[in-house]
Design a protein around this motif. Sequence first.
Motif, short mmCIF file in Angstrom:
data_model
loop_
_atom_site.label_atom_id
_atom_site.label_comp_id
_atom_site.label_asym_id
_atom_site.label_seq_id
_atom_site.Cartn_x
_atom_site.Cartn_y
_atom_site.Cartn_z
N SER A 1 -10.53 11.86 -3.53
CA SER A 1 -10.43 11.27 -2.19
C SER A 1 -9.86 12.29 -1.21
O SER A 1 -8.89 13.00 -1.51
CB SER A 1 -9.53 10.03 -2.23
OG SER A 1 -9.30 9.60 -0.90
N LEU A 2 -10.46 12.37 -0.04
CA LEU A 2 -9.98 13.29 1.00
C LEU A 2 -9.01 12.60 1.96
O LEU A 2 -8.49 13.23 2.87
CB LEU A 2 -11.16 13.86 1.79
CG LEU A 2 -12.17 14.68 0.98
CD1 LEU A 2 -13.36 15.08 1.85
CD2 LEU A 2 -11.52 15.93 0.39
N THR A 3 -8.80 11.33 1.77
CA THR A 3 -7.96 10.58 2.72
C THR A 3 -6.77 9.88 2.07
O THR A 3 -5.77 9.62 2.73
CB THR A 3 -8.80 9.52 3.45
OG1 THR A 3 -9.46 8.72 2.46
CG2 THR A 3 -9.83 10.15 4.37
N VAL A 4 -6.90 9.54 0.79
CA VAL A 4 -5.82 8.80 0.14
C VAL A 4 -5.17 9.70 -0.91
O VAL A 4 -5.84 10.11 -1.87
CB VAL A 4 -6.36 7.51 -0.52
CG1 VAL A 4 -5.22 6.73 -1.18
CG2 VAL A 4 -7.09 6.66 0.51
N PRO A 5 -3.88 10.02 -0.74
CA PRO A 5 -3.24 10.89 -1.73
C PRO A 5 -3.14 10.21 -3.10
O PRO A 5 -3.06 8.98 -3.18
CB PRO A 5 -1.83 11.12 -1.16
CG PRO A 5 -1.88 10.66 0.25
CD PRO A 5 -2.96 9.64 0.34
N VAL A 6 -3.16 11.03 -4.11
CA VAL A 6 -3.01 10.52 -5.47
C VAL A 6 -1.56 10.74 -5.90
O VAL A 6 -1.05 11.87 -5.80
CB VAL A 6 -3.94 11.28 -6.45
CG1 VAL A 6 -3.79 10.75 -7.87
CG2 VAL A 6 -5.38 11.15 -5.99
N PRO A 7 -0.87 9.68 -6.34
CA PRO A 7 0.53 9.84 -6.73
C PRO A 7 0.68 10.76 -7.94
O PRO A 7 -0.06 10.62 -8.91
CB PRO A 7 0.98 8.42 -7.08
CG PRO A 7 -0.04 7.52 -6.49
CD PRO A 7 -1.32 8.29 -6.46
N LEU A 8 1.62 11.70 -7.79
CA LEU A 8 1.89 12.60 -8.92
C LEU A 8 3.26 12.26 -9.52
O LEU A 8 3.42 12.21 -10.73
CB LEU A 8 1.87 14.05 -8.43
CG LEU A 8 1.78 15.16 -9.45
CD1 LEU A 8 0.49 15.07 -10.26
CD2 LEU A 8 1.85 16.53 -8.77
N LEU A 9 4.23 12.03 -8.64
CA LEU A 9 5.58 11.65 -9.08
C LEU A 9 6.04 10.47 -8.23
O LEU A 9 5.78 10.43 -7.03
CB LEU A 9 6.56 12.81 -8.86
CG LEU A 9 6.30 14.10 -9.63
CD1 LEU A 9 7.18 15.21 -9.05
CD2 LEU A 9 6.61 13.90 -11.12
N THR A 10 6.73 9.52 -8.85
CA THR A 10 7.25 8.37 -8.11
C THR A 10 8.72 8.17 -8.46
O THR A 10 9.09 8.22 -9.65
CB THR A 10 6.45 7.10 -8.47
OG1 THR A 10 5.07 7.34 -8.20
CG2 THR A 10 6.91 5.90 -7.67
N PHE A 11 9.56 8.03 -7.43
CA PHE A 11 10.99 7.77 -7.65
C PHE A 11 11.38 6.47 -6.97
O PHE A 11 10.97 6.24 -5.82
CB PHE A 11 11.86 8.87 -7.01
CG PHE A 11 11.49 10.26 -7.43
CD1 PHE A 11 11.94 10.77 -8.65
CD2 PHE A 11 10.69 11.05 -6.62
CE1 PHE A 11 11.61 12.06 -9.01
CE2 PHE A 11 10.37 12.34 -7.00
CZ PHE A 11 10.82 12.85 -8.21
N ASN A 12 12.18 5.65 -7.65
CA ASN A 12 12.77 4.49 -6.97
C ASN A 12 13.78 5.00 -5.95
O ASN A 12 14.52 5.97 -6.21
CB ASN A 12 13.48 3.58 -7.97
CG ASN A 12 12.47 2.83 -8.82
OD1 ASN A 12 11.37 2.52 -8.37
ND2 ASN A 12 12.84 2.55 -10.06
N LYS A 13 13.82 4.36 -4.80
CA LYS A 13 14.75 4.80 -3.76
C LYS A 13 16.20 4.53 -4.16
O LYS A 13 17.11 5.25 -3.74
CB LYS A 13 14.42 4.10 -2.43
CG LYS A 13 13.19 4.70 -1.75
CD LYS A 13 12.95 4.13 -0.38
CE LYS A 13 11.85 4.90 0.33
NZ LYS A 13 11.47 4.29 1.60
#
Lengths: 278, 218
Positions: A226-238
């Motif tokens: 996708s050229l418009t929607v980033p693909v999550p690589l890392l996710t952290f809880n705030k």
Amino acid sequence: MDATLAVSESGANHLMQDLIGLASIARSGSGTWGPFSVGYDVNIHLAGGTVELIDAPSNRVRVHNVNVLGTVATHFTFDLGAILPTICIPPFQICVDIPFIGTVCTPQICIPWPPPLTVSVTLPIALTITSLDFGILVQSNPTTWVVGILLFPFSLAIDLSPEAGAIISAISAEVHSILSGIPLIGDLIAGLVDIVLNALTPLLGAILSAISGFINTVLMLLDLFSLTVPVPLLTFNKIQPALPANFPQPGDLEVDITLAALNANILDHELVATADIA
Amino acid sequence: MDILNSQQLTYLDGYLHAFREPGIYTYRVLFLPRGYEGSEPDSAYTIEVGREGNEPGSGKQHDITLRWDASKRAYQPEPAQLSLGVNDYVLWHVTTTTVAIPPYSIRGAAEDRPAFDSRAMGQHDVFTHFFMTSGDYTYTISGRVEGRISVHDHREVDPSEYQKRTTEAPVVRIIQGKPEPERLEVFTGQTVVWVVEEGEQVTIAVKRATERSQAKPR
């Protein structure tokens, strides 16, 4: 006060392999070219690829040698009656003498060509994208921070023209097989097969080009492309739970800390995420 | 498998009637089952048989080609009118490039009296069938006596032998309801000719048709 997390090139490679391993898609399309209706079922997945992390200010995740693998099952449907001329058999009349009647000549039969044929040919898809570049983006969600990657535009040339021979030979074999079941046209079969192939050949380039275009479109439907929607690589809880450092004593309580801001950069070939703690 | 039935003619069949008496004959091409004649198209076609002609056994053949007109739901004969001499004979057959046409029959009259009917053939009527599909065809004459045609696939025989065979149209004589010969062996692409030598109200219809084992192309 802040916190830092670093992912090495090797670690990033693992993360990317997970994304590549999940990248598969199947879609169908169809079209009509002259007397030929063509359906195509595309089934593709990604494999391989090695990650190179390019330091700031470029901040790019470059993936080398991603393989696009799969098949496109094509189905060519056509009506021989719309392509072949009328042929009547036998080519000469057969006459017999019948007492009390005379010389009776049997009628010719004009061949009703068989119902529309469908010839299926499965074409392999195997190509390598030598280089894909992704930028890094940090996205703030209500409860999480996400470090994502977003693909830079790239071009991919899919050329199915080398498969034309396989299609021609499959259709030639099927037509030959069908026609050989019809009596009295043995000498004509090669010429009739040629008529079908002569109808197909000028259209084949456009057909394969349309299928290539469809494969390209299908590939772009992969999340990773996708050229418009980033693909999550890392996710952290705030909000992160934390215990006191060293040896927590009985009765020490867990403390919630909030990641107020997050930045991601590539430094020394490592993906470094830095969080400001509130 | 082929449909082999003189009561329901297809594009693989022919029906022949010899005209022994002078007169004006009219015929219709029927394609609905018996009992539905009233719903058939009104079109009737004329065959004029003059007093001049030939001796029995030396008449001339006249072909009438039928084409199915889907818009009119009717067979159109070509020629629509025909003049011939005594003892000449007419062969009706269909020309088509699609199998999606109804089976038909031919019914003729002279001065409102029934004169010929492909559904119940009379003496010296002829039925022909071109075998397109191999198989063993057991048929009955007028629902009683059996005959059998073994049809071999054309790919089972040497091409030169096949070419020779296809110049032949075997004849089955029907005498008092019995086929002579009772058994025949032919190849796909050959036409078999049944002639009613003696008898009336004759029908030829397959009773059992079985596929032959897979052809062994040479």
